[in-house]
Design a protein around this motif. Sequence first.
Motif, PDB file in Angstrom:
ATOM      1  N   UNK A  26     112.424-108.286  15.640  1.00 33.18           N
ATOM      2  CA  UNK A  26     112.177-109.850  15.563  1.00 33.18           C
ATOM      3  C   UNK A  26     110.866-110.028  14.650  1.00 33.18           C
ATOM      4  N   UNK A  27     109.795-109.296  15.034  1.00 36.22           N
ATOM      5  CA  UNK A  27     108.618-109.463  14.108  1.00 36.22           C
ATOM      6  C   UNK A  27     108.853-109.011  12.805  1.00 36.22           C
ATOM      7  N   UNK A  28     109.684-107.735  12.493  1.00 37.50           N
ATOM      8  CA  UNK A  28     109.715-107.386  11.156  1.00 37.50           C
ATOM      9  C   UNK A  28     110.807-108.189  10.360  1.00 37.50           C
ATOM     10  N   UNK A  29     111.357-108.970  10.989  1.00 39.80           N
ATOM     11  CA  UNK A  29     112.649-109.898  10.290  1.00 39.80           C
ATOM     12  C   UNK A  29     112.385-111.134  10.552  1.00 39.80           C
ATOM     13  N   UNK A  30     111.288-111.641  10.535  1.00 40.14           N
ATOM     14  CA  UNK A  30     111.035-113.325  10.931  1.00 40.14           C
ATOM     15  C   UNK A  30     111.304-114.139   9.749  1.00 40.14           C
ATOM     16  N   UNK A  31     111.584-113.766   8.753  1.00 40.29           N
ATOM     17  CA  UNK A  31     112.265-114.543   7.639  1.00 40.29           C
ATOM     18  C   UNK A  31     113.507-114.723   7.843  1.00 40.29           C
ATOM     19  N   UNK A  32     114.392-114.165   8.807  1.00 43.90           N
ATOM     20  CA  UNK A  32     115.583-114.382   9.321  1.00 43.90           C
ATOM     21  C   UNK A  32     115.806-115.892  10.006  1.00 43.90           C
ATOM     22  N   UNK A  33     114.664-116.118  10.655  1.00 45.68           N
ATOM     23  CA  UNK A  33     114.602-117.351  11.405  1.00 45.68           C
ATOM     24  C   UNK A  33     114.571-118.689  10.540  1.00 45.68           C
ATOM     25  N   UNK A  34     114.026-118.293   9.252  1.00 46.66           N
ATOM     26  CA  UNK A  34     113.753-119.336   8.470  1.00 46.66           C
ATOM     27  C   UNK A  34     114.881-119.476   7.252  1.00 46.66           C
ATOM     28  N   UNK A  35     115.063-118.222   6.781  1.00 49.43           N
ATOM     29  CA  UNK A  35     116.191-118.375   5.847  1.00 49.43           C
ATOM     30  C   UNK A  35     117.679-118.190   6.407  1.00 49.43           C
ATOM     31  N   UNK A  36     117.702-117.906   7.792  1.00 46.72           N
ATOM     32  CA  UNK A  36     119.121-118.014   8.328  1.00 46.72           C
ATOM     33  C   UNK A  36     119.322-119.348   8.923  1.00 46.72           C
ATOM     34  N   UNK A  37     118.521-120.154   8.777  1.00 49.26           N
ATOM     35  CA  UNK A  37     118.826-121.347   9.508  1.00 49.26           C
ATOM     36  C   UNK A  37     118.680-121.632  10.833  1.00 49.26           C
ATOM     37  N   UNK A  38     117.866-120.770  11.428  1.00 47.17           N
ATOM     38  CA  UNK A  38     117.861-120.792  12.856  1.00 47.17           C
ATOM     39  C   UNK A  38     116.702-121.757  13.298  1.00 47.17           C
TER      40      UNK A  38
END
Length: 180
Positions: A168-180
């Motif tokens: 989760x920490x290494x991939x926080x951009x997924x939360x913004x780019x993935x529409x979460x």
Amino acid sequence: MNLPNKLTLLRVCMVPVFVVFMLTDIGGDANKWIALTLFCIASITDWLDGKIARANNLVTNFGKFMDPLADKLLVCSALVCLIPEGKLQAWVVIVIISREFIISGFRLVASDAGIVIAASYWGKFKTVSQMAMIILLIADFGGIFTTIEVILIWIALILTIVSLLDYIIKNLEVLTKGGM
């Protein structure tokens, strides 16, 4: 279909057979040893399929999808089977399986956003610790091994949580780019 993918499919096919030997007495006194052997062989195919795929440039989308799924099926099935035997508490299994669902969902969202989440060393350590724990719990040697089993349960649990936080920490951009 290449050899690594065949090994992955073999692992998937071994799971129900493994579960039968874990949850029935079809093999009598040999059940736990048959289940243990099946689990060990399936675990070796996990290591082997990845090694062969990377060494021979045989990495496929099928393998990228099925290999982690096969691992989750094997490990989660084993964990669930260990609950009625009293070797694992349900809450431990729930924590471990929850991590797998969260990471799978996280990867799915990342994939939709065009982001590939690679396996981390924490995830690999987690898998090895879980497999070692499962092997000892199935073998049930007793004595000093009972203490080692408890230690491995805690190590696996801690690595499960650490690897989740790492992803989760290494991939926080997924939360913004993935529409979460």
